[in-house]
Design a protein around this motif. Structure first.
Motif, short mmCIF file in Angstrom:
data_model
loop_
_atom_site.label_atom_id
_atom_site.label_comp_id
_atom_site.label_asym_id
_atom_site.label_seq_id
_atom_site.Cartn_x
_atom_site.Cartn_y
_atom_site.Cartn_z
N LYS A 210 -16.47 87.94 -2.77
CA LYS A 210 -17.55 87.53 -3.66
C LYS A 210 -17.02 87.77 -5.08
O LYS A 210 -17.27 88.82 -5.68
N PRO A 211 -16.26 86.81 -5.61
CA PRO A 211 -15.63 87.02 -6.91
C PRO A 211 -16.65 87.08 -8.03
O PRO A 211 -17.80 86.64 -7.89
N ARG A 212 -16.20 87.63 -9.15
CA ARG A 212 -17.04 87.59 -10.35
C ARG A 212 -17.41 86.14 -10.67
O ARG A 212 -16.67 85.22 -10.33
N PHE A 213 -18.53 85.97 -11.36
CA PHE A 213 -19.02 84.60 -11.56
C PHE A 213 -18.03 83.76 -12.37
O PHE A 213 -17.98 82.54 -12.22
N GLU A 214 -17.18 84.40 -13.21
CA GLU A 214 -16.18 83.64 -13.96
C GLU A 214 -15.16 82.98 -13.03
O GLU A 214 -14.53 81.98 -13.40
N LYS A 215 -14.99 83.54 -11.83
CA LYS A 215 -13.99 83.03 -10.88
C LYS A 215 -14.64 82.35 -9.68
O LYS A 215 -13.95 81.89 -8.78
N ALA A 216 -15.97 82.30 -9.65
CA ALA A 216 -16.68 81.81 -8.46
C ALA A 216 -16.34 80.35 -8.15
O ALA A 216 -16.29 79.95 -6.98
N HIS A 217 -16.10 79.55 -9.18
CA HIS A 217 -15.79 78.14 -8.95
C HIS A 217 -14.51 77.98 -8.13
O HIS A 217 -14.41 77.08 -7.30
N ARG A 218 -13.54 78.87 -8.35
CA ARG A 218 -12.29 78.75 -7.60
C ARG A 218 -12.52 79.06 -6.12
O ARG A 218 -11.92 78.45 -5.24
N MET A 219 -13.41 80.02 -5.84
CA MET A 219 -13.72 80.33 -4.45
C MET A 219 -14.45 79.17 -3.79
O MET A 219 -14.24 78.88 -2.60
N GLU A 220 -15.32 78.49 -4.54
CA GLU A 220 -16.00 77.31 -4.00
C GLU A 220 -14.99 76.22 -3.64
O GLU A 220 -15.13 75.55 -2.61
N ILE A 221 -13.99 76.04 -4.48
CA ILE A 221 -12.94 75.06 -4.18
C ILE A 221 -12.21 75.46 -2.91
O ILE A 221 -11.98 74.64 -2.01
#
Length: 295
Positions: A126-137
Motif C-alpha cells: 500500500k504505497p504512499r499516495f504519491e506512488k499509488a499510481h505506479r502500483m495501479e499500473i
C-alpha cells in the motif's frame, strides 16, 4: 515458447539498451523505439532495428507489438497510456509483455531515517499516495494475464555498473556523484541512514532474459543482490574523491538538487526487498554484490 523477435521501449536508455545488447548476443532479433534521428545509426551499429516514434504514437506501438513475439517496456514507468496500448494490442495473443517498474514504490517519506524492513513479492503493498499510481499500473498489468497476455513485471532496485547499450550511466549514484563534486565530499540527505537494495546492470539484464524465457504469466519479481545505506555510499564517493569527510544536506536542499521525487523517494527513503523468488523460480544467479566496488 518460441520467442525470436523482441520489441523494446527505452532502447536508447540505460536499462533498455543493456537488455537489447544482451538479447542480441543470445541470438534474438531486437527492434527498439527511438526519438532522435542521430540515434538511428548508433542503434544499427549495436544490431538493433531502429523504430522511429514515441510512446504517444498508439498505432505504431500496436503495430510493433503485433510484429514482435514479445515486448519489453523499459521506458516510462509512470505512463499508463502506453501500457494500456500494449495490453490492448496483445490481448488474446498469448504474447509476452515485460514491464519495468521500480522499487521506490516500497518507500515512504523517511527523511533519511533507517527502516530495515525487507519486502518480498508476497507482502501486499500500500504505497504512499504519491506512488499509488505506479502500483495501479502494476496491478493492471498483472491482471492482463486473464486476457491471455503473458504479462510479467520486474522491479529493479538501485542499479549500478556501466551499461552496455548507448547509455552507460545509471541514475541515482551519478546524481549523488555530481552534487558531491560540487560540495567537495560525498553527500547524503539528513541522517543518510536509509537503506536501498541494489543490483548490477549486467545481473539485471540477465534477469530479463530469464524472465523472457521462463516466467509464468502474471509473474512479479524484485531484482536485488545486496543493499547499502546512503551514508555508506556517500563515504565511498568521498573515498574516491580522496577526502575523508561526508556531508549531510537537508531534505529541502535535496529537493533543489534532485526534485521532489528524487529527494523524497529515490534518495531519502528506504527500499529493501528480497529477490529470492527470482533465484528460486528462474534460476537467477547474480554475480555482483557490492555497489561500492563500482562507484
Amino acid at each position: 515458447m518460441n520467442i525470436k523477435k523482441v520489441f523494446i521501449t527505452g532502447v536508447t536508455g540505460y536499462i533498455g539498451g543493456s537488455i537489447a545488447s544482451l538479447l542480441i548476443k543470445r541470438g534474438y532479433t531486437v527492434s527498439g523505439l527511438f526519438r532522435k534521428d542521430a540515434d538511428a545509426d548508433k542503434l544499427k551499429a549495436l544490431g538493433i532495428l531502429p523504430v522511429k516514434g514515441s510512446l504517444e504514437d498508439a498505432p505504431l506501438l500496436k503495430a510493433e507489438s503485433l510484429k514482435a513475439d514479445a515486448v519489453i517496456h523499459a521506458a516510462d514507468a509512470d505512463d499508463p497510456y502506453a501500457v494500456d496500448t500494449f495490453l490492448e494490442a496483445l490481448k488474446g495473443t498469448g504474447k509476452t509483455f515485460i514491464y519495468t517498474s521500480g522499487s521506490s514504490i516500497l518507500g515512504n517519506k523517511d527523511y533519511g531515517e533507517k527502516n530495515d524492513f525487507v519486502y518480498t513479492e508476497d507482502i501486499p503493498l500500500k504505497p504512499r499516495f504519491e506512488k499509488a499510481h505506479r502500483m495501479e499500473i502494476n496491478n493492471h498489468i498483472l491482471l492482463a494475464a486473464k486476457n491471455r497476455v503473458r504479462s510479467i513485471i520486474i522491479v529493479p532496485t538501485m542499479i549500478y555498473g556501466e551499461g552496455f547499450g548507448l547509455k552507460k550511466e545509471s541514475i541515482q549514484v551519478p546524481m549523488l556523484e555530481r552534487v558531491s563534486k560540487e560540495k567537495g565530499a560525498g553527500i547524503y540527505i539528513e541522517k543518510g541512514e536509509n537503506i536501498w537494495s541494489n543490483v548490477h546492470i549486467e545481473d539485471l539484464a540477465n534477469l530479463y532474459l530469464l524472465a523472457l524465457e521462463k516466467a509464468k504469466a502474471g509473474a512479479y519479481y524484485y531484482a536485488e543482490n545486496g543493499s547499502s545505506s546512503l551514508k555508506d555510499i556517500a563515504q565511498t564517493i568521498s573515498d574516491r574523491m580522496g577526502v575523508k569527510a561526508t556531508k549531510s544536506i537537508t531534505i529541502d536542499e535535496g529537493v533543489k538538487y534532485f526534485g521532489l521525487e528524487g529527494a523524497y523517494f529515490a534518495l531519502a527513503s528506504n527500499s529493501i526487498c528480497s529477490a529470492d523468488k527470482a533465484r528460486l523460480e528462474l534460476g537467477w544467479a547474480p554475480k555482483y554484490s557490492s555497489i561500492h566496488d563500482f562507484i
